[in-house]
Scaffold this motif. Sequence first.
Motif, short mmCIF file in Angstrom:
data_model
loop_
_atom_site.label_atom_id
_atom_site.label_comp_id
_atom_site.label_asym_id
_atom_site.label_seq_id
_atom_site.Cartn_x
_atom_site.Cartn_y
_atom_site.Cartn_z
N ILE A 164 0.82 -1.21 0.00
CA ILE A 164 0.00 0.00 0.00
C ILE A 164 0.86 1.27 0.00
O ILE A 164 0.40 2.34 -0.40
CB ILE A 164 -0.97 -0.01 1.20
N LYS A 165 2.12 1.15 0.39
CA LYS A 165 3.02 2.31 0.41
C LYS A 165 3.73 2.51 -0.94
O LYS A 165 4.58 3.41 -1.05
CB LYS A 165 4.08 2.14 1.50
N VAL A 166 3.40 1.74 -1.95
CA VAL A 166 4.18 1.66 -3.18
C VAL A 166 4.46 3.02 -3.83
O VAL A 166 5.54 3.23 -4.37
CB VAL A 166 3.48 0.71 -4.19
N PHE A 167 3.50 3.94 -3.77
CA PHE A 167 3.69 5.26 -4.38
C PHE A 167 4.13 6.32 -3.36
O PHE A 167 4.19 7.51 -3.68
CB PHE A 167 2.41 5.70 -5.09
N GLY A 168 4.44 5.87 -2.15
CA GLY A 168 4.94 6.79 -1.13
C GLY A 168 3.88 7.47 -0.30
O GLY A 168 4.20 8.33 0.53
N TYR A 169 2.62 7.08 -0.47
CA TYR A 169 1.54 7.67 0.32
C TYR A 169 1.43 6.93 1.64
O TYR A 169 1.23 5.71 1.68
CB TYR A 169 0.21 7.57 -0.43
N ARG A 170 1.58 7.69 2.74
CA ARG A 170 1.47 7.10 4.08
C ARG A 170 0.84 8.11 5.02
O ARG A 170 1.12 9.30 4.93
CB ARG A 170 2.86 6.71 4.61
N PRO A 171 0.00 7.64 5.93
CA PRO A 171 -0.53 8.55 6.96
C PRO A 171 0.61 9.12 7.81
O PRO A 171 1.62 8.44 8.04
CB PRO A 171 -1.45 7.65 7.81
N ASP A 172 0.46 10.33 8.27
CA ASP A 172 1.48 10.95 9.11
C ASP A 172 1.51 10.35 10.51
O ASP A 172 2.50 10.49 11.22
CB ASP A 172 1.23 12.47 9.21
N ASP A 173 0.44 9.71 10.91
CA ASP A 173 0.28 9.19 12.26
C ASP A 173 1.02 7.85 12.40
O ASP A 173 0.51 6.79 12.01
CB ASP A 173 -1.22 9.01 12.56
N ARG A 174 2.23 7.91 12.97
CA ARG A 174 3.04 6.70 13.09
C ARG A 174 2.41 5.69 14.05
O ARG A 174 2.49 4.48 13.82
CB ARG A 174 4.46 7.07 13.57
N GLU A 175 1.77 6.17 15.09
CA GLU A 175 1.12 5.26 16.04
C GLU A 175 0.01 4.47 15.34
O GLU A 175 -0.16 3.27 15.58
CB GLU A 175 0.54 6.05 17.22
N PHE A 176 -0.72 5.13 14.48
CA PHE A 176 -1.76 4.44 13.71
C PHE A 176 -1.15 3.34 12.83
O PHE A 176 -1.68 2.23 12.75
CB PHE A 176 -2.51 5.45 12.82
N LEU A 177 -0.03 3.64 12.16
CA LEU A 177 0.64 2.64 11.34
C LEU A 177 1.07 1.43 12.16
O LEU A 177 0.89 0.29 11.74
CB LEU A 177 1.85 3.25 10.64
N LEU A 178 1.63 1.70 13.32
CA LEU A 178 2.08 0.60 14.17
C LEU A 178 0.90 -0.28 14.61
O LEU A 178 1.04 -1.50 14.72
CB LEU A 178 2.82 1.14 15.40
N GLU A 179 -0.25 0.34 14.83
CA GLU A 179 -1.44 -0.44 15.17
C GLU A 179 -1.82 -1.38 14.03
O GLU A 179 -2.22 -2.53 14.26
CB GLU A 179 -2.61 0.50 15.46
N GLN A 180 -1.69 -0.90 12.79
CA GLN A 180 -2.00 -1.76 11.64
C GLN A 180 -1.00 -2.91 11.54
O GLN A 180 -1.39 -4.06 11.27
CB GLN A 180 -1.99 -0.94 10.34
N TYR A 181 0.27 -2.61 11.76
CA TYR A 181 1.29 -3.66 11.71
C TYR A 181 1.04 -4.72 12.79
O TYR A 181 1.17 -5.92 12.55
CB TYR A 181 2.69 -3.06 11.91
N GLU A 182 0.70 -4.26 13.98
CA GLU A 182 0.48 -5.17 15.10
C GLU A 182 -0.68 -6.12 14.82
O GLU A 182 -0.58 -7.32 15.06
CB GLU A 182 0.23 -4.39 16.39
N ARG A 183 -1.79 -5.59 14.36
CA ARG A 183 -2.94 -6.46 14.16
C ARG A 183 -2.73 -7.42 12.99
O ARG A 183 -3.18 -8.58 13.04
CB ARG A 183 -4.23 -5.65 14.01
N ALA A 184 -1.99 -6.98 11.98
CA ALA A 184 -1.66 -7.89 10.89
C ALA A 184 -0.73 -9.00 11.38
O ALA A 184 -0.95 -10.18 11.09
CB ALA A 184 -1.01 -7.12 9.74
N ALA A 185 0.27 -8.63 12.15
CA ALA A 185 1.22 -9.62 12.65
C ALA A 185 0.55 -10.61 13.59
O ALA A 185 0.88 -11.80 13.59
CB ALA A 185 2.39 -8.92 13.35
N ASP A 186 -0.38 -10.15 14.40
CA ASP A 186 -1.12 -11.06 15.29
C ASP A 186 -1.85 -12.13 14.48
O ASP A 186 -1.84 -13.31 14.83
CB ASP A 186 -2.11 -10.29 16.15
#
Length: 271
Positions: A164-186
């Motif tokens: 989803i980051k392929v074109f460099g678009y990412r939310p500024d909220d790093r905590e939000f990103l980490l939440e997505q990573y955590e739930r995917a990894a779980d």
Amino acid sequence: MRTDYHVHMAETGDLSVDYLRTYIEKAKQEGIEELGISEHAYFFQETRDILSNEWVENRRTLDFKTYQHMFDEANEAGLPIKMGIEMDYMPGREKEMKAFIDAHPFDYVIGSVHWIDEWGIDLAIFREEYEKRDLKEVYRQYFDRVVTLAESGLFDFVGHIDVIKVFGYRPDDREFLLEQYERAADALAKTGTCIEISTAGLRKPVGEMYPDPEFLRICKEKGIGIVLCSDAHKPDHIGYAYEDAIEFARSVGYDEVHVFTQREARVEKID
């Protein structure tokens, strides 16, 4: 042990043993001991009840018998190759995906998220869509699909897990990103689904590997296995930037990769 399991042929050549030999030769040059071909499942008519839209309909259609014959012929010739497939994960089509997967003797199956409904998230023709949408909602929708992909238990590993980051678009909220990573990894950890460290992102606008370093660290902490992949679409891509990939893997503590044969996994030390 070095693997390259995420490899395509159809966009740049035919499904022939002669063309396959060019991939195998490049793999030897790169010190890759486990090479697999994983053509896109949407090429095959059998998957039209899983993914069918205008973009897919405009792609060439391949005969699965031709694909299978290539591997059969290669095996008869004693060529070292694994048979894989890359399948677009489509929520609600788990029964159809399972039927397709079970019908063929794959060594491994890659599950990837390329679509959010009718939006091809990594296709350049749809890039402007990122400017029209709320990025948090985009990432939430994308990782909703990654989670259910993992929960399905249908796949051996996830392709380019944060594409989803392929074109460099990412939310500024790093905590939000980490939440997505955590739930995917779980979800990955619960089903024993691996991920790939993919060097393909280095060839894309984002200019970095998949996954994000923090995402990879989280996966390591949760005991999620890895494979090394280039997402090659031509022989020259095989083993692309693998020294960087190995350094990346080791930076968070990985020293083993998963290897697949007939959907059974074993671990080998990273070479």
